[in-house]
Motif scaffolding. Sequence first.
Motif, PDB file in Angstrom:
ATOM      1  N   THR A  25       0.846  -1.183   0.000  1.00  0.00           N
ATOM      2  CA  THR A  25       0.000   0.000   0.000  1.00  0.00           C
ATOM      3  C   THR A  25       0.885   1.237   0.000  1.00  0.00           C
ATOM      4  N   GLN A  27       0.672   5.861  -0.083  1.00  0.00           N
ATOM      5  CA  GLN A  27       0.019   7.152  -0.173  1.00  0.00           C
ATOM      6  C   GLN A  27       0.824   7.928  -1.203  1.00  0.00           C
ATOM      7  N   HIS A  41      -3.415  13.649  -1.603  1.00  0.00           N
ATOM      8  CA  HIS A  41      -2.707  12.395  -1.861  1.00  0.00           C
ATOM      9  C   HIS A  41      -3.730  11.312  -2.175  1.00  0.00           C
ATOM     10  N   PRO A  43      -4.372   7.345  -1.360  1.00  0.00           N
ATOM     11  CA  PRO A  43      -4.043   6.063  -0.756  1.00  0.00           C
ATOM     12  C   PRO A  43      -4.459   4.930  -1.693  1.00  0.00           C
ATOM     13  N   TYR A  97      -7.957   2.551  -5.468  1.00  0.00           N
ATOM     14  CA  TYR A  97      -7.981   3.710  -4.582  1.00  0.00           C
ATOM     15  C   TYR A  97      -8.748   3.328  -3.316  1.00  0.00           C
ATOM     16  N   PHE A 107      -7.896  -0.723   4.491  1.00  0.00           N
ATOM     17  CA  PHE A 107      -6.633  -0.120   4.029  1.00  0.00           C
ATOM     18  C   PHE A 107      -5.705   0.065   5.217  1.00  0.00           C
ATOM     19  N   ARG A 109      -2.108   1.808   6.153  1.00  0.00           N
ATOM     20  CA  ARG A 109      -1.189   2.815   5.646  1.00  0.00           C
ATOM     21  C   ARG A 109       0.165   2.198   5.328  1.00  0.00           C
ATOM     22  N   ASP A 112       4.810   6.466   2.047  1.00  0.00           N
ATOM     23  CA  ASP A 112       4.519   7.705   1.334  1.00  0.00           C
ATOM     24  C   ASP A 112       5.463   7.782   0.140  1.00  0.00           C
TER      25      ASP A 112
END
Length: 124
Positions: A25, A27, A41, A43, A97, A107, A109, A112
């Motif tokens: 995953t 972002q 952003h 995710p 998404y 989801f 996190r 990034d």
Amino acid sequence: MSQYLTGRCLCGACQFDYSGEIRFTIQCFCRDCQHATGAGHAPQMMMSRDRLMTKGPTKTFRKRADSGSMLEFIFCRDCGSPLLKATSRMPDAIAIYAGALDDPTLFERGQDVFEDGRQPWDQG
């Protein structure tokens, strides 16, 4: 661990389901994702393309990224909701998404990416 995910667009005309492993995953803070989603952003959950089933009227917009790879942004043709994203760098994968998930709490996190594009109002 295998997961079963379902999702849809805002108007409900497009739906998807996925059964399989989540590869990773992210972002994404790139300007392309900001334009596609209207947010700071995006995710995303990356998974195997061949395990994703979709139905409904989608439209695909293709664009070359600053990196040189080709991107595909897949939206509901009726309401415009962003649903999926693909990149030529990973032809056997596709991203969902997280906001399109029926249960967005699934989801988790991740990393990034493209943080140079992070907007000052999207810190956190």
